[in-house]
Motif scaffolding. Structure first.
Motif, PDB file in Angstrom:
ATOM      1  N   UNK A 134      49.222  65.190  38.861  1.00  0.00           N
ATOM      2  CA  UNK A 134      50.119  64.501  37.933  1.00  0.00           C
ATOM      3  C   UNK A 134      49.688  63.036  37.865  1.00  0.00           C
ATOM      4  N   UNK A 135      48.953  62.635  36.823  1.00  0.00           N
ATOM      5  CA  UNK A 135      48.393  61.280  36.806  1.00  0.00           C
ATOM      6  C   UNK A 135      49.464  60.204  36.702  1.00  0.00           C
ATOM      7  N   UNK A 136      49.205  59.084  37.377  1.00  0.00           N
ATOM      8  CA  UNK A 136      50.060  57.902  37.243  1.00  0.00           C
ATOM      9  C   UNK A 136      49.317  56.766  36.566  1.00  0.00           C
ATOM     10  N   UNK A 137      48.134  56.469  37.098  1.00  0.00           N
ATOM     11  CA  UNK A 137      47.445  55.245  36.686  1.00  0.00           C
ATOM     12  C   UNK A 137      45.948  55.463  36.492  1.00  0.00           C
ATOM     13  N   UNK A 138      45.380  54.586  35.653  1.00  0.00           N
ATOM     14  CA  UNK A 138      43.936  54.392  35.600  1.00  0.00           C
ATOM     15  C   UNK A 138      43.662  53.104  36.367  1.00  0.00           C
ATOM     16  N   UNK A 139      42.777  53.179  37.349  1.00  0.00           N
ATOM     17  CA  UNK A 139      42.446  51.987  38.118  1.00  0.00           C
ATOM     18  C   UNK A 139      40.934  51.923  38.291  1.00  0.00           C
ATOM     19  N   UNK A 140      40.471  50.878  38.902  1.00  0.00           N
ATOM     20  CA  UNK A 140      39.039  50.845  39.198  1.00  0.00           C
ATOM     21  C   UNK A 140      38.800  50.272  40.584  1.00  0.00           C
ATOM     22  N   UNK A 141      37.706  50.734  41.172  1.00  0.00           N
ATOM     23  CA  UNK A 141      37.181  50.095  42.376  1.00  0.00           C
ATOM     24  C   UNK A 141      36.162  49.073  41.906  1.00  0.00           C
ATOM     25  N   UNK A 142      36.339  47.853  42.335  1.00  0.00           N
ATOM     26  CA  UNK A 142      35.455  46.781  41.897  1.00  0.00           C
ATOM     27  C   UNK A 142      35.250  45.803  43.047  1.00  0.00           C
ATOM     28  N   UNK A 143      34.718  44.632  42.739  1.00  0.00           N
ATOM     29  CA  UNK A 143      34.343  43.684  43.795  1.00  0.00           C
ATOM     30  C   UNK A 143      35.023  42.338  43.571  1.00  0.00           C
ATOM     31  N   UNK A 144      35.551  41.791  44.663  1.00  0.00           N
ATOM     32  CA  UNK A 144      36.061  40.433  44.643  1.00  0.00           C
ATOM     33  C   UNK A 144      35.143  39.552  45.466  1.00  0.00           C
ATOM     34  N   UNK A 145      35.051  38.277  45.092  1.00  0.00           N
ATOM     35  CA  UNK A 145      34.198  37.357  45.856  1.00  0.00           C
ATOM     36  C   UNK A 145      34.879  36.002  46.002  1.00  0.00           C
ATOM     37  N   UNK A 146      34.544  35.320  47.075  1.00  0.00           N
ATOM     38  CA  UNK A 146      35.096  33.994  47.339  1.00  0.00           C
ATOM     39  C   UNK A 146      34.381  32.973  46.461  1.00  0.00           C
ATOM     40  N   UNK A 147      35.140  32.318  45.587  1.00  0.00           N
ATOM     41  CA  UNK A 147      34.535  31.360  44.660  1.00  0.00           C
ATOM     42  C   UNK A 147      33.963  30.143  45.388  1.00  0.00           C
ATOM     43  N   UNK A 148      34.507  29.844  46.576  1.00  0.00           N
ATOM     44  CA  UNK A 148      34.042  28.664  47.311  1.00  0.00           C
ATOM     45  C   UNK A 148      32.851  28.974  48.213  1.00  0.00           C
ATOM     46  N   UNK A 245      43.805  46.300  41.403  1.00  0.00           N
ATOM     47  CA  UNK A 245      45.176  45.815  41.546  1.00  0.00           C
ATOM     48  C   UNK A 245      45.380  44.981  42.796  1.00  0.00           C
ATOM     49  N   UNK A 246      44.659  45.304  43.860  1.00  0.00           N
ATOM     50  CA  UNK A 246      44.739  44.521  45.095  1.00  0.00           C
ATOM     51  C   UNK A 246      44.165  43.122  44.862  1.00  0.00           C
ATOM     52  N   UNK A 247      43.075  43.073  44.089  1.00  0.00           N
ATOM     53  CA  UNK A 247      42.470  41.771  43.795  1.00  0.00           C
ATOM     54  C   UNK A 247      43.357  40.950  42.865  1.00  0.00           C
ATOM     55  N   UNK A 248      44.014  41.620  41.930  1.00  0.00           N
ATOM     56  CA  UNK A 248      44.967  40.927  41.062  1.00  0.00           C
ATOM     57  C   UNK A 248      46.033  40.229  41.896  1.00  0.00           C
ATOM     58  N   UNK A 249      46.591  40.959  42.870  1.00  0.00           N
ATOM     59  CA  UNK A 249      47.629  40.377  43.727  1.00  0.00           C
ATOM     60  C   UNK A 249      47.083  39.190  44.510  1.00  0.00           C
ATOM     61  N   UNK A 306      51.632  45.485  38.999  1.00  0.00           N
ATOM     62  CA  UNK A 306      50.246  45.639  39.442  1.00  0.00           C
ATOM     63  C   UNK A 306      49.384  45.974  38.228  1.00  0.00           C
ATOM     64  N   UNK A 307      48.126  45.568  38.264  1.00  0.00           N
ATOM     65  CA  UNK A 307      47.285  45.658  37.064  1.00  0.00           C
ATOM     66  C   UNK A 307      46.539  46.981  36.960  1.00  0.00           C
ATOM     67  N   UNK A 329      50.026  41.175  31.174  1.00  0.00           N
ATOM     68  CA  UNK A 329      49.277  42.039  32.070  1.00  0.00           C
ATOM     69  C   UNK A 329      48.060  42.701  31.425  1.00  0.00           C
ATOM     70  N   UNK A 330      48.083  42.869  30.113  1.00  0.00           N
ATOM     71  CA  UNK A 330      46.990  43.589  29.446  1.00  0.00           C
ATOM     72  C   UNK A 330      45.597  43.041  29.781  1.00  0.00           C
ATOM     73  N   UNK A 331      45.375  41.711  29.789  1.00  0.00           N
ATOM     74  CA  UNK A 331      44.029  41.210  30.085  1.00  0.00           C
ATOM     75  C   UNK A 331      43.572  41.453  31.522  1.00  0.00           C
ATOM     76  N   UNK A 332      44.481  41.857  32.382  1.00  0.00           N
ATOM     77  CA  UNK A 332      44.133  42.100  33.790  1.00  0.00           C
ATOM     78  C   UNK A 332      43.900  43.577  34.080  1.00  0.00           C
TER      79      UNK A 332
END
Length: 368
Positions: A134-148, A245-249, A306-307, A329-332
């Motif tokens: 029973x689907x709830x969401x479309x999500x993605x696994x992606x990469x976050x990086x420290x800008x500094x 969604x974790x990176x969005x938070x 959550x995005x 939220x759409x752009x996220x």
């Protein structure tokens, strides 16, 4: 004979469960299994709290979704299934369904229609990828990086994960083959459309692990979705994979010096299964919860926290601003056209077929 008896038992349970549902005899407590962190928080606000208020039922949260397949196998073997509704990725749902560990769902009788009367089967459409899912969401696994920590040359491509010269420092990757092996082949010159054909072969699997070998000493391996956000917040890694969604938070709510790398983000589906082996009262409660939690408004409500894109077509127009931050939220969302310029489409059937074998091979490689 065993299979026939199991199917008969499941059919009887489904029938008695439906009768219990009709009679209103439902369990007054349920255990819902999910992934924890920002994701479980979004479910708590969009689904659990309003359902508890409506029904008076007590919901117990369990954060064991990463181990759902193994644990449900063990529970079934022991004849003691303690979970009522379980949040899993689509490939795991297909495995559980194939093994008779998840009940089949008829979307047009067990899930709510859209507000305009469109049957659930049409509203979810192609995202109904399995008989038990029973689907709830479309999500993605992606990469976050420290800008500094990336200097004046922020990464723009997924293969920065393998470029320790330009981006020195620790990385974090999930402690399983999924995503890692696909990215490894992409960054070793395999064309996107050929990745799964290559990964079906012994040579392709060896090629992916050899590419991962080049950064193995620089990787912190994670098991829970909250791990990479914490590692990034603490500055222990320069970049790491996790769910968008974790990176969005982390970025928008916690205001950490982190940015998102959308290149080669891996689209996936997440949703519910109801385990087989529940008593009629517990199964009736699980079905009642599912009917409520996957309706059009509820899926749109989750996107306020959550995005992740809601799985129903009718929910998309209802996605607005973040409930607390007030930002659109759409752009996220991973499905936003700007973010989806170079996506990688996860192959559910491949991983349903090969997951156990590649898990064993990957864990053996990790221990070397």
């Amino acid at each position: 004979m065993k299979i026939t008896m199991k199917l008969l038992a499941t059919s009887c349970l489904t029938l008695t469960g439906a009768m219990a549902h009709a009679d209103g005899h439902m369990a007054n407590e349920m255990t819902i299994v999910s992934w924890g962190g920002a994701y479980s928080n979004s479910q708590q606000k969009a689904y659990h709290d309003p359902y508890m208020e409506k029904t008076g039922v007590n919901i117990i949260n369990d954060e064991s979704s990463a181990e759902a397949v193994a644990k449900l196998r063990a529970m079934n073997e022991a004849g003691n299934v303690t979970w009522d509704v379980v949040d899993v990725v689509a490939a795991d749902a297909l495995r559980l369904c194939d093994e008779g560990l998840a009940m089949e769902i008829d979307p047009d009788t067990m899930l709510a229609a859209a507000p305009d009367g469109t049957p659930a089967s049409e509203d979810f459409g192609e995202l109904l990828v399995g008989d038990c899912f029973i689907p709830q969401i479309v999500y993605s696994t992606t990469v976050g990086y420290r800008t500094d920590l990336v200097g004046d040359n922020p990464p723009t491509e997924i293969c920065a994960m393998f470029d320790t010269e330009t981006y020195p420092g620790k990385r974090s990757l999930e402690k399983r083959p999924i995503v890692n092996m696909e990215w490894a082949l992409l960054c070793d010159g395999v064309a996107k459309e050929d990745v799964y054909d290559v990964l079906e072969t012994e040579e392709g699997q060896a090629q992916a692990l050899a590419k991962l070998d080049t950064i193995k000493d620089d990787v912190i391996w994670w098991s829970a979705g909250a791990d990479t956000p914490q590692l990034l917040a603490d500055g222990e890694v320069v970049m790491g994979s996790t769910y968008n969604g974790r990176l969005f938070a982390l970025i928008e709510e916690q205001k950490q010096p982190v940015a998102m790398l959308w290149d080669a983000q891996m689209f996936d589906l997440d949703g519910w299964i109801i385990p087989t082996g529940l008593s009629p009262e517990r199964q009736a409660r699980a079905l009642d919860y599912i009917m409520f939690a996957t309706d059009t408004q509820r899926l749109a409500d989750q996107a306020k926290y959550i995005s992740y894109g809601p799985a129903r077509a009718s929910s998309a127009p209802l996605v607005g601003k973040h409930a607390e931050l007030g930002i659109e939220m759409a752009p996220h969302m991973p499905t936003d056209p700007e973010n989806a310029k170079n996506t990688f489409l996860y192959n559910y059937e491949f991983w349903a077929d090969y997951r156990d074998d590649l898990d064993a091979k990957f864990q053996a490689w990790l221990s070397q």
